[in-house]
Design an enzyme around this catalytic site. Structure first.
Site, PDB file in Angstrom:
ATOM      1  N   CYS A  88     -18.907  39.679 -38.377  1.00 57.00           N
ATOM      2  CA  CYS A  88     -17.523  40.127 -38.503  1.00 57.00           C
ATOM      3  C   CYS A  88     -17.326  41.462 -37.814  1.00 57.00           C
ATOM      4  CB  CYS A  88     -17.163  40.231 -39.977  1.00 57.00           C
ATOM      5  SG  CYS A  88     -18.252  41.315 -40.903  1.00 57.00           S
ATOM      6  N   GLU A 148     -12.650  39.806 -47.418  1.00 54.65           N
ATOM      7  CA  GLU A 148     -13.277  40.391 -46.226  1.00 54.65           C
ATOM      8  C   GLU A 148     -13.161  39.338 -45.152  1.00 54.65           C
ATOM      9  OE1 GLU A 148     -14.552  43.262 -45.699  1.00 54.65           O
ATOM     10  OE2 GLU A 148     -15.199  44.113 -47.595  1.00 54.65           O
TER      11      GLU A 148
HETATM   12  P1  NAD Z   1     -15.032  30.209 -43.640  1.00 57.22           P
HETATM   13  O1  NAD Z   1     -13.757  30.882 -43.960  1.00 57.22           O
HETATM   14  O2  NAD Z   1     -14.994  28.876 -43.006  1.00 57.22           O
HETATM   15  O3  NAD Z   1     -15.916  30.032 -44.975  1.00 57.22           O
HETATM   16  C1  NAD Z   1     -16.261  31.138 -45.781  1.00 57.22           C
HETATM   17  C2  NAD Z   1     -16.666  30.644 -47.153  1.00 57.22           C
HETATM   18  O4  NAD Z   1     -15.507  30.098 -47.795  1.00 57.22           O
HETATM   19  C3  NAD Z   1     -17.696  29.510 -47.132  1.00 57.22           C
HETATM   20  O5  NAD Z   1     -18.582  29.658 -48.213  1.00 57.22           O
HETATM   21  C4  NAD Z   1     -16.838  28.300 -47.314  1.00 57.22           C
HETATM   22  O6  NAD Z   1     -17.537  27.203 -47.844  1.00 57.22           O
HETATM   23  C5  NAD Z   1     -15.816  28.826 -48.307  1.00 57.22           C
HETATM   24  N1  NAD Z   1     -14.582  28.045 -48.457  1.00 57.22           N
HETATM   25  C6  NAD Z   1     -13.988  27.206 -47.588  1.00 57.22           C
HETATM   26  N2  NAD Z   1     -12.881  26.658 -48.144  1.00 57.22           N
HETATM   27  C7  NAD Z   1     -12.767  27.170 -49.392  1.00 57.22           C
HETATM   28  C8  NAD Z   1     -11.850  26.999 -50.470  1.00 57.22           C
HETATM   29  N3  NAD Z   1     -10.820  26.154 -50.387  1.00 57.22           N
HETATM   30  N4  NAD Z   1     -12.051  27.698 -51.597  1.00 57.22           N
HETATM   31  C9  NAD Z   1     -13.088  28.536 -51.724  1.00 57.22           C
HETATM   32  N5  NAD Z   1     -14.004  28.734 -50.749  1.00 57.22           N
HETATM   33  C10 NAD Z   1     -13.849  28.061 -49.595  1.00 57.22           C
HETATM   34  O7  NAD Z   1     -15.868  31.256 -42.769  1.00 57.22           O
HETATM   35  P2  NAD Z   1     -17.279  31.060 -42.056  1.00 57.22           P
HETATM   36  O8  NAD Z   1     -17.056  30.169 -40.867  1.00 57.22           O
HETATM   37  O9  NAD Z   1     -18.315  30.702 -43.053  1.00 57.22           O
HETATM   38  O10 NAD Z   1     -17.584  32.557 -41.580  1.00 57.22           O
HETATM   39  C11 NAD Z   1     -17.077  33.090 -40.401  1.00 57.22           C
HETATM   40  C12 NAD Z   1     -15.843  33.935 -40.644  1.00 57.22           C
HETATM   41  O11 NAD Z   1     -16.113  34.889 -41.666  1.00 57.22           O
HETATM   42  C13 NAD Z   1     -15.454  34.764 -39.437  1.00 57.22           C
HETATM   43  O12 NAD Z   1     -14.063  34.782 -39.282  1.00 57.22           O
HETATM   44  C14 NAD Z   1     -15.945  36.158 -39.761  1.00 57.22           C
HETATM   45  O13 NAD Z   1     -15.292  37.206 -39.117  1.00 57.22           O
HETATM   46  C15 NAD Z   1     -15.720  36.189 -41.228  1.00 57.22           C
HETATM   47  N6  NAD Z   1     -16.574  37.196 -41.843  1.00 57.22           N
HETATM   48  C16 NAD Z   1     -15.996  38.348 -42.316  1.00 57.22           C
HETATM   49  C17 NAD Z   1     -16.801  39.351 -42.844  1.00 57.22           C
HETATM   50  C18 NAD Z   1     -16.202  40.641 -43.356  1.00 57.22           C
HETATM   51  O14 NAD Z   1     -16.903  41.352 -44.079  1.00 57.22           O
HETATM   52  N7  NAD Z   1     -14.984  40.975 -43.036  1.00 57.22           N
HETATM   53  C19 NAD Z   1     -18.175  39.186 -42.891  1.00 57.22           C
HETATM   54  C20 NAD Z   1     -18.724  38.001 -42.390  1.00 57.22           C
HETATM   55  C21 NAD Z   1     -17.908  37.008 -41.877  1.00 57.22           C
END
Ligand code: NAD
Length: 496
Positions: free
Chosen positions: A293, A258
């Protein structure tokens, strides 16, 4: 009320095999309040690869017994969890304040997230009877039972922006489907999610729910590539999503992703533009300081209504009070972190430099706080060039570009001209026109005369097209993603 240090700093631990525990090496990290960056809210355990291994091993050990329970038995536990999550008012109040102070979102919204999490446990429990029913295909030449089985250990990776609601879109679904889980909350919002998860985990057999916090650089890849992890359900940014997909490929581990969005709203020439509509647009774009999001991120309005819409949105945004989310008067809190604030302020500066008219709206009762914290007022950018970042990229912050269009075809082309395809909205009182336009939008979800989480029907599957992701959370589809199909065949007459 003195809202500084309203509660003392706390320390949250990991949760593995039915118990809270420190990280293997005892490490923790600090979480500050984004409204008051020099205020310590607490410490979270900083797990490492060894902790990941302990958590996954615990989940794997708990899987046979958990998956062997009937759907009904698992549903009963989910219903009990839903009740327990909101049973103790003082505890809900404490977790809500903690959530507000570590995240920045206003207190009303923290409560909404807590309620939504429980609702999603109830909703998932409600699928028990449907899940229990196999499909029977009668022969000749064969009789076949098409059943589904849980995948095993699921890694649930949660972002910081709406951590409890997003948890509610994957955790109860994974559990009712028969999986055991390791949950990894985000570094930037780990305290209230951890406490909430510990409550949930403590109500289940040891090992069914395990929780790891820490730096993604230490625990992210270790979790995604662990050979006992059989499914990864990730919510976050496109870039990290791509990385997770590559890592998961190592063991052919299936993923649901997502990812980000750049949601367009189409305001038709006949749209009803009254105070209620402007408030729904405001909420769609600026709830949680725009860090959602499924937030409205590009607003396209028919040219004949452009001035009226600009006036209405400006007036609505100007009423909003920006400040500390713990205060009742506040409508919008800070952005969650300095990096995200820079993303959105850079986009606003770029638009300004390119000559777009930028209006920073809203009221700031405490200017000193505003300057110190990660704040940005609700900002409207009038008719920016379509090549600017504020239009093309995901701002994920409190800034909304508003652009005119002349025909429905043009509006659809503009809305679909994006690498994202998460949500969208159509605003018209004409039902047939609304549905016809919605069907032409490249998006996993389209709202009618509204936009964002307040208007979402959690019974429908949720997810994106294009770079907004793969697979669906929520709804029945959000449960069966946590299972694989299993066909059992015999000679005709054997099984029917
Ligand atoms: P992010 O991608 O930086 O982090 C998301 C999660 O992934 C965090 O828990 C982070 O610690 C983890 N992560 C980072 N590196 C990783 C790795 N190598 N392996 C496994 N996990 C890892 O995103 P964010 O800044 O926390 O959130 C914002 C983003 O999320 C925005 O782009 C937003 O649109 C998106 N988002 C999407 C949805 C959806 O349902 N489509 C919902 C909420 C947020």
């Amino acid at each position: 009320m003195n809202i500084q240090n309203v509660d003392s700093p706390i320390t949250t631990q990991l949760f593995i095999r039915g118990e809270t525990c420190d990280a293997h090496d005892g490490a923790t990290y600090a979480i500050q309040n984004p409204a008051r960056p020099d205020e310590l809210v607490g410490y979270a355990a900083k797990g490492n690869a060894e902790d990941v291994d302990r958590a996954v091993t615990a989940a794997n050990g708990a899987f046979p017994a958990w998956s062997a329970l009937s759907y009904e038995a698992r549903a009963d536990l989910l219903m009990k969890i839903a009740d327990t999550l909101v049973a103790d008012e003082d505890d809900v109040g404490f977790r809500s304040r903690l959530f507000c102070r570590e995240h920045g979102k206003i207190i009303k919204e923290t409560l909404l997230e807590m309620t939504r999490l429980g609702d999603r446990f109830r909703q998932s429990a409600g699928y028990a009877a449907r899940l229990a029913a196999d499909e029977n295909i009668a022969g000749p030449p064969f009789d076949t039972i098409v059943t589904r089985q849980a995948r095993g250990v699921a890694a649930l990776i949660v972002p910081w922006n709406w951590p409890l609601s997003i948890l509610g879109a994957k955790l109860p679904q994974a559990l009712i489907a028969g999986n055991t889980v390791v949950v990894k909350p985000s570094r930037n919002s780990a305290l209230a999610p951890s406490l909430t998860l510990h409550k949930i985990a403590a109500m289940l057999p040891p090992g069914v729910v395990n929780v790891i916090t820490g730096d993604a650089s230490e625990i992210g890849d270790a979790l995604v590539t662990h050979p006992l992890v059989r499914f990864v359900n990730f919510t976050g940014s496109v870039n990290v999503g791509k990385h997770v997909m590559k890592m998961a490929a190592e063991n052919i581990t299936p993923v649901t992703l997502e990812l980000g969005g750049n949601d367009a709203a189409i305001i038709c020439a006949d749209a009803q533009l009254d105070a209620g509509a402007f408030m729904r647009m405001y909420m769609g774009a600026f709830m949680s300081s725009g860090q959602i999001c499924m937030a409205l991120k590009r607003l396209y309005v028919h040219r004949s209504r452009y001035d009226e819409l600009i006036d209405g949105m400006t007036a609505t945004c100007n009423k909003m009070v920006v400040g500390d989310g713990l205060l009742d008067e506040t409508n919008m809190g800070p952005v969650n972190n300095a990096r995200q604030l820079k993303v959105v302020t850079d986009m606003i500066s770029q638009a300004r430099q390119a000559g777009a008219e930028v209006h920073e709206c809203g009221q700031v009762p405490d200017e000193e706080l505003y300057q110190k914290g990660y704040f940005q007022k609700p900002t409207l950018v009038y008719n920016p060039d379509s090549q600017l970042d504020i239009v093309k990229e995901e701002q994920f912050g409190p800034a909304l570009p508003i652009m005119p269009f002349d025909t429905d075809d043009e509006a659809i082309a503009l809305a679909n001209d994006s690498r994202f395809g998460l949500c969208s909205s159509v605003w018209t009182p004409d039902r047939d026109r609304a549905v016809a336009l919605a069907r032409r939008l490249e998006a996993g979800y389209t709202y009618l005369n509204a936009h964002g989480p307040a208007a979402q029907d959690g019974r429908g599957p949720f997810g994106g097209f294009k770079q907004s992701g793969i697979g669906r959370n929520l709804g029945y589809e959000g449960v069966i993603q946590f299972q694989g199909y299993h066909s059992i065949s015999g000679p005709a007459g054997w099984l029917s």
